[in-house]
Write a protein that holds these residues in place. Structure first.
Motif, PDB file in Angstrom:
ATOM      1  N   GLU A   1       0.828  -1.207   0.000  1.00 42.58           N
ATOM      2  CA  GLU A   1       0.000   0.000   0.000  1.00 42.58           C
ATOM      3  C   GLU A   1       0.863   1.258   0.000  1.00 42.58           C
ATOM      4  O   GLU A   1       0.577   2.228  -0.713  1.00 42.58           O
ATOM      5  N   LYS A   2       1.932   1.234   0.804  1.00 41.97           N
ATOM      6  CA  LYS A   2       2.813   2.404   0.864  1.00 41.97           C
ATOM      7  C   LYS A   2       3.515   2.615  -0.472  1.00 41.97           C
ATOM      8  O   LYS A   2       3.661   3.749  -0.944  1.00 41.97           O
ATOM      9  N   THR A   3       3.959   1.519  -1.099  1.00 41.91           N
ATOM     10  CA  THR A   3       4.622   1.619  -2.404  1.00 41.91           C
ATOM     11  C   THR A   3       3.681   2.214  -3.442  1.00 41.91           C
ATOM     12  O   THR A   3       4.060   3.109  -4.209  1.00 41.91           O
TER      13      THR A   3
ATOM     14  N   THR B   1       1.016   4.067  -2.948  1.00 39.96           N
ATOM     15  CA  THR B   1       0.736   5.478  -2.639  1.00 39.96           C
ATOM     16  C   THR B   1       1.909   6.369  -3.049  1.00 39.96           C
ATOM     17  O   THR B   1       1.716   7.438  -3.644  1.00 39.96           O
TER      18      THR B   1
END
Length: 539
Positions: free
Chosen positions: A127-129, A131
């Protein structure tokens, strides 16, 4: 459906009921035990996602329980909960492969955070990647449409490679598709950029050109070579930037990376042109003039890279550096690699050692020919994976480990990269036309001008003129050049194979890396340099 199944082992589990209820309210399924024996028996027949394990219990200790759990299931994550933070205990626990540890008294949020870190790690990273890439997407889009120069193109490609590697952590096919589309767009614009500027770069008096194959040694190797310590220049044939990034951590175990840069391969991005240019320090048109007997054009009989050492020694003489003690080693076969491992210490007596290693190029060509390799290296992700696996077990890695404790400089580079081809373009030529898929030269070539970069006068591209009226064409982006005869067969045979010779970011922008050996303090050993923290000052 619970978020995960947790086994909690503690001889005082009754006092932890409120924490168990807290986790169950968060969606976890928690099974509790007061001793290690019962937990071990339970885990023999039941699945758990994480074990929370008290270190100090009567009967069987946490460490003993941990060892037996790992015997039964090596992969299960175990979080050790302890009152004791002694170094020996931590060494034992870490040596037994705990995933995390918590100090008593623990509060519910500590436990929850540890579980999220273990269970949700991949999802959270993905998810962080996703985003982060979404935030950079517009920046890359703007850079592509802002008329980048050759330095900016190198930075754009580095960022695309970074996100390509980061996206391996993502489980979002949509985001990977968006990145692939942006990379395709970048290659479209890069082809326009090369078409507009390449001939200018080839002009002898050009003062606005990137470092390319024919001046790589002059600018990126020779300034670091002297008699104080041996320099090893290792050329790994056909190594893309993303493949370098895949093997970089293995090098970093023994060497400090000082500079991680890129340069431009000349056209054609093929061994006989780009690698001969590197070692001769000349464009192909000038190699032919100065070495008419040694230079071979594509259609001529004989090996095309048989005189690299002679070209290199002539380059040293022109630079007035022929006083250096040098060696040249080419590794083409397994026995060559074994000889390199056995002889590597003798090379420490030289000022400059050239090692050419051919595995990656052979892998690319073998993948085209062998069905099993088409399965193993079906896309860029698996191609990188095979490259890493090769290097870990290669004679080159073994040889470098043998001298990793010695005072050496190490420069890694390549001659060109490769691109996975997908789009066929029809070309018609006479019998003398070359067979390469990403470039061709010959007389009377018939092609769609929009599909290729054409040089009707090869001299404009720094290339020899093999025959009267010969011209060169270079495929763009992910295209490959096919003859109309038996067209469908060859299209199906070569589509999705890795090829080189044409114009793409992957083929033309390639790595050159400078490294030195690390001393026992983890600092670089580099004669003539002062190391002070993170800054390296070259004297």
């Amino acid at each position: 459906m619970p978020l995960a199944k947790i086994v909690w082992v503690d001889d005082e589990i009754e006092s932890l009921q409120s924490q168990r209820m807290f986790l169950e309210n968060k969606g976890y399924d928690v099974t509790t035990f007061t001793n290690g024996f019962d937990a071990i028996e339970f885990l023999k027949d039941n699945i758990a996602d994480v074990v929370l394990l008290d270190e100090s219990m009567p009967g069987i200790t946490g460490l003993e329980t941990l060892a037996r759990i790992k015997e039964a299931n090596q992969q299960i994550p175990v979080v050790m909960i302890t009152k004791n933070e002694t170094e020996s205990l931590m060494d034992d626990a870490i040596g037994s492969q705990i995933t995390d540890y918590l100090l008593k008294p623990v509060n519910p949020n500590q436990v929850l955070l540890s579980l999220k870190k273990i269970i949700d790690n991949r999802r959270l990273v993905a998810e962080k990647t996703t985003t982060a890439y979404q935030q950079q997407f517009r920046d890359l889009f703007m850079a592509l449409n802002n008329n980048p120069d050759y330095n900016e193109w190198m930075e754009i490609y580095k960022k695309l490679v970074y996100w390509e590697l980061e996206m391996e952590k993502s489980d979002s096919p949509e985001m990977r598709e968006i990145l692939a589309s942006q990379k395709d767009e970048a290659n479209t614009e890069f082809f326009k950029f090369i078409s507009k500027n390449y001939a200018k770069w080839m002009h002898p008096k050009s003062d606005d050109a990137p470092i390319m194959s024919h001046n790589l040694f002059r600018y990126k190797v020779m300034p670091h070579v002297n008699k104080e310590a041996p320099t090893f220049f290792i050329l790994i044939d056909n190594l893309r930037l993303d493949q370098w990034k895949t093997i970089q951590p293995i090098f970093a175990e023994s060497f400090r990376i000082l500079e991680e840069e890129t340069f431009y391969s000349i056209l054609p991005t093929a061994t006989q042109y780009s690698r001969n240019a590197i070692f001769s320090g000349l464009l192909p048109i000038d190699i032919e003039k100065q070495f008419p007997l040694e230079w071979k054009n594509d259609e001529e009989e004989g090996g095309k890279n048989l005189f690299e050492e002679a070209f290199f020694r002539a380059q040293l003489k022109r630079m007035k550096r022929d006083d250096l003690k040098t060696s040249y080693t080419k590794v083409l076969h397994h026995h060559d690699g074994a000889n390199l491992v056995n002889n590597i210490h003798n090379l420490l007596n030289n000022d400059l050692n050239i090692i050419v290693y051919n595995f990656v190029d052979m892998l690319s060509h073998a993948r085209t020919e062998m069905e099993v390799l088409k399965e193993l290296a079906g896309d860029e992700v698996s191609y990188r994976s095979i490259t890493r696996s090769w290097f870990e077990h290669s004679a080159l890695h073994q040889a470098l480990k043998k001298i990793a404790d010695r005072n050496i400089r190490l420069i890694i580079a390549t001659d060109h990269g490769s691109v996975r081809v997908k789009t066929p373009y029809k070309v018609i030529g006479d019998k003398q036309t070359t067979a390469n898929l990403r470039y061709k030269h010959g007389r009377n070539l018939n092609y769609e001008p929009k599909d290729v970069l054409a040089f009707k006068d090869p001299r404009e591209a720094g290339l020899p003129v093999p025959n009267v009226n010969s011209s060169f064409i270079f495929a763009k982006e992910d295209g490959f050049l096919c003859y109309p005869n038996n067209y469908n067969h060859y299209v199906n045979y070569y589509r999705n194979t890795f090829q080189h010779g044409g114009i793409s970011l992957e083929e033309m922008i390639v790595p050159v890396i400078k490294m030195v050996q690390l001393n026992p303090m983890g600092q670089p050993v580099f004669p003539g340099c002062l190391y002070d923290g993170p800054t390296l000052i070259v004297r």
